[in-house]
Design a protein around this motif. Structure first.
Motif, PDB file in Angstrom:
ATOM      1  N   ASP A 139      -3.290   5.677  -7.462  1.00  0.00           N
ATOM      2  CA  ASP A 139      -2.244   5.726  -6.451  1.00  0.00           C
ATOM      3  C   ASP A 139      -2.170   4.354  -5.785  1.00  0.00           C
ATOM      4  OD1 ASP A 139      -1.874   8.461  -6.975  1.00  0.00           O
ATOM      5  OD2 ASP A 139      -3.461   9.009  -5.558  1.00  0.00           O
ATOM      6  N   LEU A 140      -0.949   3.778  -5.772  1.00  0.00           N
ATOM      7  CA  LEU A 140      -0.796   2.420  -5.269  1.00  0.00           C
ATOM      8  C   LEU A 140       0.451   2.262  -4.400  1.00  0.00           C
ATOM      9  CD1 LEU A 140      -1.573   0.485  -8.575  1.00  0.00           C
ATOM     10  CD2 LEU A 140      -3.114   0.795  -6.621  1.00  0.00           C
ATOM     11  N   SER A 141       0.380   1.307  -3.477  1.00  0.00           N
ATOM     12  CA  SER A 141       1.556   0.908  -2.705  1.00  0.00           C
ATOM     13  C   SER A 141       2.490   0.153  -3.641  1.00  0.00           C
ATOM     14  CB  SER A 141       1.135  -0.011  -1.554  1.00  0.00           C
ATOM     15  OG  SER A 141       0.610  -1.235  -2.066  1.00  0.00           O
ATOM     16  N   HIS A 177       0.833  -3.217  -4.511  1.00  0.00           N
ATOM     17  CA  HIS A 177      -0.270  -3.155  -5.464  1.00  0.00           C
ATOM     18  C   HIS A 177       0.199  -2.720  -6.852  1.00  0.00           C
ATOM     19  CE1 HIS A 177      -3.217  -2.799  -1.890  1.00  0.00           C
ATOM     20  NE2 HIS A 177      -3.198  -4.050  -2.336  1.00  0.00           N
ATOM     21  N   ALA A 209       0.461   4.973  -0.130  1.00  0.00           N
ATOM     22  CA  ALA A 209       0.791   4.667  -1.524  1.00  0.00           C
ATOM     23  C   ALA A 209       2.213   5.135  -1.800  1.00  0.00           C
ATOM     24  CB  ALA A 209      -0.183   5.351  -2.475  1.00  0.00           C
ATOM     25  N   ASP A 218      -3.229   4.754  -1.013  1.00  0.00           N
ATOM     26  CA  ASP A 218      -3.495   3.638  -1.920  1.00  0.00           C
ATOM     27  C   ASP A 218      -4.994   3.582  -2.212  1.00  0.00           C
ATOM     28  OD1 ASP A 218      -4.168   0.872  -2.780  1.00  0.00           O
ATOM     29  OD2 ASP A 218      -2.027   0.514  -2.445  1.00  0.00           O
ATOM     30  N   ASP A 219      -5.336   3.671  -3.490  1.00  0.00           N
ATOM     31  CA  ASP A 219      -6.742   3.668  -3.894  1.00  0.00           C
ATOM     32  C   ASP A 219      -7.411   2.308  -3.720  1.00  0.00           C
ATOM     33  OD1 ASP A 219      -6.840   6.396  -4.640  1.00  0.00           O
ATOM     34  OD2 ASP A 219      -5.934   5.937  -6.578  1.00  0.00           O
TER      35      ASP A 219
END
Length: 121
Positions: free
Chosen positions: A34-36, A39, A18, A11-12
């Motif tokens: 890149d996210l969860s 997010h 992510a 996750d960024d």
């Protein structure tokens, strides 16, 4: 020899795991992050109002659209059929008593009337 490559998304925002890479564009620039799941949902929720009022250009973006501006009055009608100048259709429709908006879809009735009027001459 077998080789197995594993890509782990980070996750960024917070450095955690992510779940996906989210792509979006703004002002002709394409972005990926890149996210969860949490997010990614927050990003989509934050953009929902703007996306809900925007026009979809089409499919996935493929680079900068700033170098070749779109024509506002030309193009194809939705569905199949010949390309026509929607600006000319709107002008003709207004001059001939039809109610049409300055943007958006032109009704099939108006398009057919326009085509009929221009097929004879």
């Amino acid at each position: 020899m077998a080789q197995r490559v594993q890509v782990l998304l980070v996750d960024d925002i917070d450095g955690g795991d992510a779940a996906e890479t989210v792509s979006f564009s703004l002002d002709g620039v394409d972005y990926e992050i890149d996210l969860s799941e949490e997010h990614a949902g927050a990003l989509r929720e934050a953009l929902a109002t703007w996306v809900g009022h925007a026009r979809k250009v089409s499919g996935r973006s493929g680079g900068s659209r700033r170098s070749a501006p779109r024509e506002r009055s030309g193009g194809r009608s939705s569905g199949s059929g010949p390309a026509r100048d929607t600006g000319a259709v709107r002008t003709w429709a207004k001059e001939n008593g039809y109610t049409v908006s300055d943007r958006g879809r032109i009704s099939a009735e108006v398009v057919q009337a326009y085509d009929d009027a221009h097929a004879a001459g």
